[in-house]
Enzyme design. Sequence first.
Site, PDB file in Angstrom:
ATOM      1  N   PHE A   6      75.579  19.902 -48.048  1.00 10.71           N
ATOM      2  CA  PHE A   6      75.091  18.792 -47.391  1.00 10.71           C
ATOM      3  C   PHE A   6      73.554  18.636 -48.010  1.00 10.71           C
ATOM      4  CE2 PHE A   6      74.314  16.867 -43.233  1.00 10.71           C
ATOM      5  CZ  PHE A   6      74.242  15.971 -44.067  1.00 10.71           C
ATOM      6  N   ASP A  37      88.000  20.553 -24.156  1.00  9.00           N
ATOM      7  CA  ASP A  37      86.549  20.917 -25.188  1.00  9.00           C
ATOM      8  C   ASP A  37      86.845  22.319 -25.809  1.00  9.00           C
ATOM      9  OD1 ASP A  37      84.063  20.578 -25.049  1.00  9.00           O
ATOM     10  OD2 ASP A  37      84.038  21.574 -22.706  1.00  9.00           O
ATOM     11  N   TYR A  72      78.984  31.786 -34.912  1.00  4.64           N
ATOM     12  CA  TYR A  72      77.545  31.013 -36.245  1.00  4.64           C
ATOM     13  C   TYR A  72      76.430  31.042 -35.488  1.00  4.64           C
ATOM     14  CZ  TYR A  72      75.284  26.887 -38.442  1.00  4.64           C
ATOM     15  OH  TYR A  72      74.054  26.444 -38.431  1.00  4.64           O
ATOM     16  N   THR A 131      69.125  27.018 -37.907  1.00  5.43           N
ATOM     17  CA  THR A 131      69.591  25.464 -37.086  1.00  5.43           C
ATOM     18  C   THR A 131      68.776  25.822 -35.016  1.00  5.43           C
ATOM     19  OG1 THR A 131      70.996  25.716 -35.655  1.00  5.43           O
ATOM     20  CG2 THR A 131      71.174  27.468 -36.921  1.00  5.43           C
ATOM     21  N   ASP A 132      68.334  25.022 -34.838  1.00  4.14           N
ATOM     22  CA  ASP A 132      68.539  24.790 -33.035  1.00  4.14           C
ATOM     23  C   ASP A 132      69.255  25.480 -32.475  1.00  4.14           C
ATOM     24  OD1 ASP A 132      70.159  22.897 -33.453  1.00  4.14           O
ATOM     25  OD2 ASP A 132      68.916  21.667 -32.478  1.00  4.14           O
ATOM     26  N   GLU A 133      70.339  25.955 -33.382  1.00  3.07           N
ATOM     27  CA  GLU A 133      71.502  26.806 -32.089  1.00  3.07           C
ATOM     28  C   GLU A 133      71.084  27.938 -31.921  1.00  3.07           C
ATOM     29  OE1 GLU A 133      75.949  25.205 -33.376  1.00  3.07           O
ATOM     30  OE2 GLU A 133      74.741  23.433 -33.937  1.00  3.07           O
ATOM     31  N   ASN A 169      70.885  18.710 -35.508  1.00  4.02           N
ATOM     32  CA  ASN A 169      72.100  18.194 -36.512  1.00  4.02           C
ATOM     33  C   ASN A 169      71.433  17.366 -37.219  1.00  4.02           C
ATOM     34  OD1 ASN A 169      72.764  19.255 -34.008  1.00  4.02           O
ATOM     35  ND2 ASN A 169      75.038  19.134 -34.553  1.00  4.02           N
ATOM     36  N   LYS A 175      73.729  33.505 -36.945  1.00  2.00           N
ATOM     37  CA  LYS A 175      72.624  33.152 -37.507  1.00  2.00           C
ATOM     38  C   LYS A 175      71.156  33.708 -37.210  1.00  2.00           C
ATOM     39  CE  LYS A 175      71.937  29.839 -40.066  1.00  2.00           C
ATOM     40  NZ  LYS A 175      71.677  29.609 -41.817  1.00  2.00           N
TER      41      LYS A 175
HETATM   42  P1  NAD Z   1      77.727  23.188 -45.925  1.00  2.52           P
HETATM   43  O1  NAD Z   1      79.057  23.922 -44.786  1.00  2.52           O
HETATM   44  O2  NAD Z   1      77.426  21.822 -46.018  1.00  2.52           O
HETATM   45  O3  NAD Z   1      77.204  23.924 -47.242  1.00  2.52           O
HETATM   46  C1  NAD Z   1      77.057  25.434 -47.072  1.00  2.52           C
HETATM   47  C2  NAD Z   1      76.829  26.218 -48.984  1.00  2.52           C
HETATM   48  O4  NAD Z   1      77.168  27.104 -48.928  1.00  2.52           O
HETATM   49  C3  NAD Z   1      78.242  25.541 -49.529  1.00  2.52           C
HETATM   50  O5  NAD Z   1      77.875  24.798 -50.226  1.00  2.52           O
HETATM   51  C4  NAD Z   1      78.597  26.522 -50.202  1.00  2.52           C
HETATM   52  O6  NAD Z   1      79.095  26.356 -51.177  1.00  2.52           O
HETATM   53  C5  NAD Z   1      77.669  27.171 -49.817  1.00  2.52           C
HETATM   54  N1  NAD Z   1      77.653  29.213 -49.562  1.00  2.52           N
HETATM   55  C6  NAD Z   1      79.019  29.288 -48.287  1.00  2.52           C
HETATM   56  N2  NAD Z   1      78.918  31.079 -49.117  1.00  2.52           N
HETATM   57  C7  NAD Z   1      78.406  30.442 -49.666  1.00  2.52           C
HETATM   58  C8  NAD Z   1      78.286  32.434 -50.165  1.00  2.52           C
HETATM   59  N3  NAD Z   1      79.028  33.709 -49.645  1.00  2.52           N
HETATM   60  N4  NAD Z   1      77.167  32.387 -51.739  1.00  2.52           N
HETATM   61  C9  NAD Z   1      77.000  31.433 -51.631  1.00  2.52           C
HETATM   62  N5  NAD Z   1      76.940  29.854 -51.286  1.00  2.52           N
HETATM   63  C10 NAD Z   1      77.584  30.478 -50.374  1.00  2.52           C
HETATM   64  O7  NAD Z   1      76.374  23.873 -45.056  1.00  2.52           O
HETATM   65  P2  NAD Z   1      74.885  22.567 -44.563  1.00  2.52           P
HETATM   66  O8  NAD Z   1      75.732  21.516 -43.508  1.00  2.52           O
HETATM   67  O9  NAD Z   1      74.340  22.472 -45.842  1.00  2.52           O
HETATM   68  O10 NAD Z   1      73.803  24.077 -43.912  1.00  2.52           O
HETATM   69  C11 NAD Z   1      73.233  24.275 -45.058  1.00  2.52           C
HETATM   70  C12 NAD Z   1      72.234  25.050 -44.329  1.00  2.52           C
HETATM   71  O11 NAD Z   1      71.367  24.750 -43.103  1.00  2.52           O
HETATM   72  C13 NAD Z   1      72.789  26.100 -43.245  1.00  2.52           C
HETATM   73  O12 NAD Z   1      72.545  27.295 -43.145  1.00  2.52           O
HETATM   74  C14 NAD Z   1      72.923  25.947 -41.706  1.00  2.52           C
HETATM   75  O13 NAD Z   1      73.153  26.753 -40.856  1.00  2.52           O
HETATM   76  C15 NAD Z   1      71.538  24.679 -41.725  1.00  2.52           C
HETATM   77  N6  NAD Z   1      71.735  23.619 -40.967  1.00  2.52           N
HETATM   78  C16 NAD Z   1      72.385  23.005 -41.103  1.00  2.52           C
HETATM   79  C17 NAD Z   1      72.917  21.638 -40.100  1.00  2.52           C
HETATM   80  C18 NAD Z   1      73.092  20.734 -39.991  1.00  2.52           C
HETATM   81  O14 NAD Z   1      73.567  19.871 -39.185  1.00  2.52           O
HETATM   82  N7  NAD Z   1      74.487  20.833 -40.869  1.00  2.52           N
HETATM   83  C19 NAD Z   1      71.381  21.598 -39.174  1.00  2.52           C
HETATM   84  C20 NAD Z   1      70.163  22.713 -38.881  1.00  2.52           C
HETATM   85  C21 NAD Z   1      70.332  23.916 -40.028  1.00  2.52           C
HETATM   86  P1  TYD Z   2      79.074  19.255 -35.253  1.00  2.00           P
HETATM   87  O1  TYD Z   2      79.093  17.877 -35.694  1.00  2.00           O
HETATM   88  O2  TYD Z   2      80.506  19.871 -35.188  1.00  2.00           O
HETATM   89  O3  TYD Z   2      78.357  19.985 -34.837  1.00  2.00           O
HETATM   90  P2  TYD Z   2      77.256  21.597 -34.189  1.00  2.00           P
HETATM   91  O4  TYD Z   2      78.727  21.709 -33.402  1.00  2.00           O
HETATM   92  O5  TYD Z   2      77.166  21.693 -35.118  1.00  2.00           O
HETATM   93  O6  TYD Z   2      76.511  20.983 -32.919  1.00  2.00           O
HETATM   94  O7  TYD Z   2      79.920  17.818 -33.664  1.00  2.00           O
HETATM   95  C1  TYD Z   2      78.585  17.831 -32.823  1.00  2.00           C
HETATM   96  C2  TYD Z   2      79.205  17.111 -31.489  1.00  2.00           C
HETATM   97  O8  TYD Z   2      80.170  16.879 -31.500  1.00  2.00           O
HETATM   98  C3  TYD Z   2      79.373  18.784 -30.938  1.00  2.00           C
HETATM   99  O9  TYD Z   2      78.763  18.866 -29.493  1.00  2.00           O
HETATM  100  C4  TYD Z   2      80.344  19.086 -30.420  1.00  2.00           C
HETATM  101  C5  TYD Z   2      81.195  17.433 -31.260  1.00  2.00           C
HETATM  102  N1  TYD Z   2      82.401  17.080 -31.425  1.00  2.00           N
HETATM  103  C6  TYD Z   2      83.675  16.455 -30.736  1.00  2.00           C
HETATM  104  O10 TYD Z   2      83.709  16.096 -29.908  1.00  2.00           O
HETATM  105  N2  TYD Z   2      84.876  16.249 -31.916  1.00  2.00           N
HETATM  106  C7  TYD Z   2      84.639  16.850 -32.787  1.00  2.00           C
HETATM  107  O11 TYD Z   2      86.154  16.330 -33.797  1.00  2.00           O
HETATM  108  C8  TYD Z   2      83.594  17.530 -33.361  1.00  2.00           C
HETATM  109  C9  TYD Z   2      83.666  17.777 -34.907  1.00  2.00           C
HETATM  110  C10 TYD Z   2      83.220  17.746 -32.760  1.00  2.00           C
END
Ligand code: NAD
Ligand code: TYD
Length: 372
Positions: free
Chosen positions: A15, A309, A179, A136-138, A208, A183
């Site tokens: 993503f 939950d 997770y 991530t902030d998590e 997020n 991280k």
């Molecule tokens: P995503 O799950 O959409 O994509 C992860 C990608 O990594 C995929 O293309 C997958 O094929 C690849 N991948 C997984 N394992 C692999 C491996 N062993 N070798 C090579 N490639 C591999 O994730 P995202 O939501 O795009 O998040 C990307 C990064 O940003 C992550 O490090 C995540 O922790 C961080 N992040 C995400 C969010 C969010 O809201 N999505 C927020 C803050 C930080």
């Molecule tokens: P998510 O998109 O999984 O991101 P993160 O857990 O990394 O914050 O979830 C966002 C928020 O939405 C989180 O508080 C969990 C909640 N959630 C639901 O209530 N129902 C769902 O089906 C999902 C996927 C998440």
Amino acid sequence: MDFEKTIIITGGAGFIGSHVVKLFVKKYPRYKIINLDKLTYAGNLANLKDVENMPNYQFIKADICDYENIKKIISTNNVNGIIHLAAESHVDRSIVDPFTFARTNVMGTLSLLQAARDFWEPTGWSDNCRFYHISTDEVYGALELNRPEGDPSASECGGGPFGDKFFTEDTRYNPHSPYSAAKASSDHFVRAYHDTYGMPTIVTNCSNNYGPFQFPEKLIPLFINNIRHRKPLPVYGKGENVRDWLYVEDHARAIDVIFHKGVIGETYNIGGFNEWKNIDLIKVLIKVTDRLLGRPEGADDDLITYVTDRKGHDMRYAIDSTKLKDELGWEPSLQFEEGIEKTVRWYLDNQDWLDEVTSGDYLKYYERMYSK
Ligand code: NAD
Ligand code: TYD
């Protein structure tokens, strides 16, 4: 062609990674951008159609845990920058299968660090090289919800509308889910490589993200798709948890600024001061989706279904990104209303993409295309 830099972006088929790859490939024709991705269920090359034929773009299917192979890829391509996004990223999956998260997020990051060190250290860490780790902030754990009415003016007394504190770069790490624990561990390894070996590293912790091309297991795309198909919307607990949402292209812009101007060894928090209680966000999603589908207001409110939950569900995340604004001048460009409208519209216009990634057909296709 001689390139100014060669940058590996790991997780570039996911993503956020796909937005970063597209930004860099288009904005920097003098950089060679290598998208290194294992193509797990979350990786999808269809996210990169815009750039797949550009001369400065290359895709390499590889696993970041495969140290020997990564080492070879870095040296063969004379790589001088790494932007590391590859990870397992979904909290619910980590609760079911923590080992996969430790393997990819911890061991994968470590093998990438070591492979980069093997190539960069003998030349004395040239000025040009840089390892940028996206986190991530998590990792900071959970904040209290002690302003339950969501009073926006309360922020004048410090903190945000739902609580009196933010996560800053100095907040102590306190991860709760497998997770975020994985991280957090990877962040520590990155800083250890800076402190021990002098590797030029930067870490950022972002809130997020939302926007196009997000895998529909995450809240926003899952719920838009369910509203469209009039399926139940599974709200965890009471829906009172708070998340701080940032449009994905704003995150990609921040990554661009930090990769180029960030100070080595530093950490930057990235967020848009945009906190939403889940249930309020879900009501907005229903309203916007119904409007764009031409359905009457309130038509799908009854899809909201409160379910058990999530285990260990963090109550509130809220990022203070003042350091990034003050030191590097980055600010989010999109208002939330505009970002959500664009996002809902994109998923409604791209049902084929959603169907493909939920059917699993595309995984079979890539397995055939890229199997060794
Ligand atoms: P995503 O799950 O959409 O994509 C992860 C990608 O990594 C995929 O293309 C997958 O094929 C690849 N991948 C997984 N394992 C692999 C491996 N062993 N070798 C090579 N490639 C591999 O994730 P995202 O939501 O795009 O998040 C990307 C990064 O940003 C992550 O490090 C995540 O922790 C961080 N992040 C995400 C969010 C969010 O809201 N999505 C927020 C803050 C930080
Ligand atoms: P998510 O998109 O999984 O991101 P993160 O857990 O990394 O914050 O979830 C966002 C928020 O939405 C989180 O508080 C969990 C909640 N959630 C639901 O209530 N129902 C769902 O089906 C999902 C996927 C998440």
